[in-house]
Write a protein that holds these residues in place. Structure first.
Motif, PDB file in Angstrom:
ATOM      1  N   GLN A 126       0.827  -1.211   0.000  1.00 23.92           N
ATOM      2  CA  GLN A 126       0.000   0.000   0.000  1.00 23.92           C
ATOM      3  C   GLN A 126       0.860   1.260   0.000  1.00 23.92           C
ATOM      4  O   GLN A 126       1.762   1.418   0.827  1.00 23.92           O
ATOM      5  N   GLY A 127       0.576   2.149  -0.954  1.00 19.17           N
ATOM      6  CA  GLY A 127       1.263   3.427  -1.016  1.00 19.17           C
ATOM      7  C   GLY A 127       2.596   3.411  -1.722  1.00 19.17           C
ATOM      8  O   GLY A 127       3.211   4.481  -1.886  1.00 19.17           O
ATOM      9  N   SER A 128       3.061   2.236  -2.153  1.00 18.42           N
ATOM     10  CA  SER A 128       4.337   2.161  -2.865  1.00 18.42           C
ATOM     11  C   SER A 128       4.190   2.641  -4.300  1.00 18.42           C
ATOM     12  O   SER A 128       3.125   2.520  -4.911  1.00 18.42           O
ATOM     13  N   LEU A 138      10.217  -5.025 -12.733  1.00 20.67           N
ATOM     14  CA  LEU A 138       9.200  -4.176 -12.122  1.00 20.67           C
ATOM     15  C   LEU A 138       9.810  -3.602 -10.853  1.00 20.67           C
ATOM     16  O   LEU A 138      10.239  -4.334  -9.970  1.00 20.67           O
ATOM     17  N   ASN A 139       9.858  -2.265 -10.773  1.00 19.17           N
ATOM     18  CA  ASN A 139      10.568  -1.594  -9.702  1.00 19.17           C
ATOM     19  C   ASN A 139       9.590  -1.064  -8.660  1.00 19.17           C
ATOM     20  O   ASN A 139       8.632  -0.367  -8.998  1.00 19.17           O
ATOM     21  N   GLN A 140       9.829  -1.402  -7.387  1.00 19.41           N
ATOM     22  CA  GLN A 140       8.995  -0.923  -6.284  1.00 19.41           C
ATOM     23  C   GLN A 140       9.790   0.017  -5.395  1.00 19.41           C
ATOM     24  O   GLN A 140      10.907  -0.301  -4.976  1.00 19.41           O
ATOM     25  N   ILE A 141       9.221   1.182  -5.119  1.00 21.58           N
ATOM     26  CA  ILE A 141       9.809   2.131  -4.167  1.00 21.58           C
ATOM     27  C   ILE A 141       8.816   2.339  -3.032  1.00 21.58           C
ATOM     28  O   ILE A 141       7.698   2.802  -3.244  1.00 21.58           O
ATOM     29  N   GLU A 142       9.233   1.985  -1.825  1.00 24.78           N
ATOM     30  CA  GLU A 142       8.411   2.227  -0.638  1.00 24.78           C
ATOM     31  C   GLU A 142       8.668   3.640  -0.141  1.00 24.78           C
ATOM     32  O   GLU A 142       9.820   4.085  -0.049  1.00 24.78           O
ATOM     33  N   LEU A 143       7.584   4.351   0.168  1.00 21.59           N
ATOM     34  CA  LEU A 143       7.672   5.727   0.630  1.00 21.59           C
ATOM     35  C   LEU A 143       7.254   5.834   2.091  1.00 21.59           C
ATOM     36  O   LEU A 143       6.382   5.083   2.552  1.00 21.59           O
ATOM     37  N   ASP A 144       7.843   6.782   2.813  1.00 18.56           N
ATOM     38  CA  ASP A 144       7.353   7.044   4.166  1.00 18.56           C
ATOM     39  C   ASP A 144       6.262   8.109   4.113  1.00 18.56           C
ATOM     40  O   ASP A 144       5.883   8.580   3.031  1.00 18.56           O
ATOM     41  N   ASN A 145       5.758   8.501   5.266  1.00 17.57           N
ATOM     42  CA  ASN A 145       4.638   9.445   5.311  1.00 17.57           C
ATOM     43  C   ASN A 145       4.997  10.822   4.769  1.00 17.57           C
ATOM     44  O   ASN A 145       4.111  11.589   4.367  1.00 17.57           O
ATOM     45  N   ASP A 146       6.285  11.133   4.740  1.00 14.75           N
ATOM     46  CA  ASP A 146       6.738  12.422   4.224  1.00 14.75           C
ATOM     47  C   ASP A 146       7.062  12.373   2.734  1.00 14.75           C
ATOM     48  O   ASP A 146       7.537  13.375   2.177  1.00 14.75           O
ATOM     49  N   GLY A 147       6.829  11.217   2.095  1.00 14.65           N
ATOM     50  CA  GLY A 147       7.108  11.094   0.681  1.00 14.65           C
ATOM     51  C   GLY A 147       8.559  10.833   0.353  1.00 14.65           C
ATOM     52  O   GLY A 147       8.992  11.032  -0.786  1.00 14.65           O
ATOM     53  N   LYS A 148       9.339  10.364   1.324  1.00 14.83           N
ATOM     54  CA  LYS A 148      10.737  10.030   1.077  1.00 14.83           C
ATOM     55  C   LYS A 148      10.862   8.544   0.733  1.00 14.83           C
ATOM     56  O   LYS A 148      10.147   7.709   1.293  1.00 14.83           O
ATOM     57  N   ALA A 149      11.777   8.230  -0.175  1.00 10.23           N
ATOM     58  CA  ALA A 149      12.008   6.839  -0.573  1.00 10.23           C
ATOM     59  C   ALA A 149      12.822   6.135   0.506  1.00 10.23           C
ATOM     60  O   ALA A 149      13.904   6.593   0.878  1.00 10.23           O
ATOM     61  N   VAL A 150      12.279   5.016   1.009  1.00 16.59           N
ATOM     62  CA  VAL A 150      12.952   4.329   2.112  1.00 16.59           C
ATOM     63  C   VAL A 150      13.467   2.944   1.732  1.00 16.59           C
ATOM     64  O   VAL A 150      14.343   2.407   2.411  1.00 16.59           O
ATOM     65  N   SER A 151      12.951   2.345   0.657  1.00 16.76           N
ATOM     66  CA  SER A 151      13.458   1.036   0.242  1.00 16.76           C
ATOM     67  C   SER A 151      13.082   0.780  -1.211  1.00 16.76           C
ATOM     68  O   SER A 151      12.176   1.419  -1.756  1.00 16.76           O
ATOM     69  N   GLU A 152      13.780  -0.173  -1.829  1.00 17.54           N
ATOM     70  CA  GLU A 152      13.550  -0.529  -3.222  1.00 17.54           C
ATOM     71  C   GLU A 152      13.563  -2.048  -3.367  1.00 17.54           C
ATOM     72  O   GLU A 152      14.383  -2.732  -2.754  1.00 17.54           O
ATOM     73  N   GLN A 153      12.631  -2.559  -4.167  1.00 18.59           N
ATOM     74  CA  GLN A 153      12.595  -3.977  -4.521  1.00 18.59           C
ATOM     75  C   GLN A 153      12.460  -4.102  -6.033  1.00 18.59           C
ATOM     76  O   GLN A 153      11.863  -3.237  -6.691  1.00 18.59           O
ATOM     77  N   ARG A 154      12.996  -5.197  -6.583  1.00 18.75           N
ATOM     78  CA  ARG A 154      12.929  -5.436  -8.019  1.00 18.75           C
ATOM     79  C   ARG A 154      12.326  -6.818  -8.271  1.00 18.75           C
ATOM     80  O   ARG A 154      12.828  -7.807  -7.751  1.00 18.75           O
ATOM     81  N   TYR A 155      11.270  -6.838  -9.088  1.00 17.87           N
ATOM     82  CA  TYR A 155      10.543  -8.068  -9.379  1.00 17.87           C
ATOM     83  C   TYR A 155      10.532  -8.327 -10.889  1.00 17.87           C
ATOM     84  O   TYR A 155      10.834  -7.451 -11.689  1.00 17.87           O
ATOM     85  N   LEU A 156      10.158  -9.537 -11.252  1.00 20.74           N
ATOM     86  CA  LEU A 156       9.987  -9.980 -12.641  1.00 20.74           C
ATOM     87  C   LEU A 156      11.294 -10.045 -13.428  1.00 20.74           C
ATOM     88  O   LEU A 156      11.280 -10.127 -14.656  1.00 20.74           O
ATOM     89  N   GLN A 157      12.410 -10.036 -12.749  1.00 18.40           N
ATOM     90  CA  GLN A 157      13.678 -10.147 -13.456  1.00 18.40           C
ATOM     91  C   GLN A 157      13.806 -11.481 -14.176  1.00 18.40           C
ATOM     92  O   GLN A 157      14.516 -11.590 -15.174  1.00 18.40           O
TER      93      GLN A 157
END
Length: 368
Positions: free
Chosen positions: A304-306, A317-336
């Protein structure tokens, strides 16, 4: 032909499932299944209803996919598009009031004086599957380079449509407010200019511009939960960026960049400059992003919210998780494991994610 397609889809499902979520060693949070195949480069997708996806092919065709059978119904009445290099029929998005208005919005490369310009249009699907087409803004983005057209579409919750235009291979365009190249544009739904756009009435700027200093934005999405407008753009050699788009702001290109020249490897501009907005996330090396969504479904509760983006060069497929302030806190890569260029993505009401690759296949990701 339909029998061959069905056999292909069954075999592809059997092949793909063991290397995805069903293999616990890979720890994938999803099951992936092909929806349809045999298409061209599917540049944009959006849901018409619970059962049908409307899509564009960069070559200039558009159609509707039945997500249960994989069958495609082709639409008629599309305009001539400039299908050269990075040009063609680009994004497609349903108006927020589509159920009442019937409007579907498109961006495309419109032929102009031997080249093309990025254009926003809208259309309605008539009973004979023909589009009733209407150009809304033919941008001032002329160039004899066949690159950096953009272009993605997003809607806010205040009756506005946004779309992106690349710098068209002319870097100086992105800092010149007398043209639309290298900008995010904001319009009313009918194509008119909102009175509160930041450069309205200024002699040295175009009224339609919302933000500028962009290189080639190929992802754009409005988060209705946080009221934030997100953009992802191609950098040069390295330096792809995720940006939080704000009214009237300068995002730096080419004065500021985190990337390098393709051939010499020397830096492009400065890495920071006062008065120019810093990216939320930089990709070095480049992933070559295309397509962007904010995940808001229930299928994957932990997402939720990524932000999710396709990646063309690094093929995932690139996932960026955001915190409540809209800062990027983590990254995941899928479907490689697919080893395919991920071009466009969308999600259904349930929260399943649909991904189209340049191999002409549309896939569905659902939870285990």
């Amino acid at each position: 032909m339909n029998i061959i397609r069905c056999v292909f889809l069954v075999l592809l499902t059997v092949i793909l499932l063991p290397v995805n979520a069903n293999d616990k060693k890979n720890d994938k949070p999803y099951v992936i299944q092909p929806v349809t195949e045999g298409l061209g480069i599917v540049w944009g997708m959006d849901f018409l209803d619970d059962n049908h996806l409307v899509f564009t092919q960069r070559s200039g065709q558009a159609g509707v996919i039945n997500i249960h059978t994989g069958l495609v119904t082709w639409l008629q009445g599309l305009p001539e598009v400039y299908d050269e290099r990075q040009g063609g029929l680009l994004d497609v998005k349903l108006a927020p009031d589509y159920a009442q208005s019937g409007w579907i919005y498109f961006t495309y490369s419109k032929p102009s004086n031997g080249s093309a310009v990025t254009t926003l249009a809208r259309a309605k699907i008539l009973e004979n599957k023909r589009l009733d087409w209407q150009d809304l803004l033919i941008t001032h983005s002329e160039s004899f380079e066949d690159i950096h057209f953009g272009s993605r579409i997003a809607f806010d919750d205040q009756g506005h449509v946004f779309f992106s235009v690349g710098d068209r291979g002319n870097r100086a365009n992105a800092q010149n407010l007398k043209n639309h190249a290298g900008t995010i544009i904001r319009l009313n739904m009918d194509g008119s200019v909102p009175n509160d756009n930041p450069f309205v009435g200024k002699a040295d700027a175009l009224d339609e511009i919302w933000s500028y200093g962009h290189r080639n934005p190929q992802g754009l999405v409005f988060d209705r939960e946080t009221k934030r407008l997100w953009e992802i753009e191609h950098g040069p050699r390295g330096g792809d960026e995720i940006n939080l788009i704000e009214k009237g702001q300068n995002y730096g290109w080419p004065i500021v960049s985190q990337g390098k020249e393709y051939f010499s490897g020397s830096p492009v501009g400065e890495t920071h400059k006062e008065g120019m907005i810093e990216p939320v996330k930089v990709y070095i090396p480049s992933i070559a992003p295309s397509g962007l969504i904010v995940y808001q479904g229930k299928e994957f509760v932990n997402w939720q919210g990524s932000l999710f983006s396709g990646a063309l060069v690094l093929r995932h497929l690139n996932q960026i998780e955001l915190d409540n302030d809209g800062k990027a806190v983590s990254e995941q890569r899928y479907l490689q494991e697919l080893d395919q260029r991920v071009r466009s993505l969308t999600q259904d009401k349930q929260g399943r994610i649909y991904v189209a690759t340049d191999n002409g296949v549309v896939y569905r990701l659902s939870a285990q």
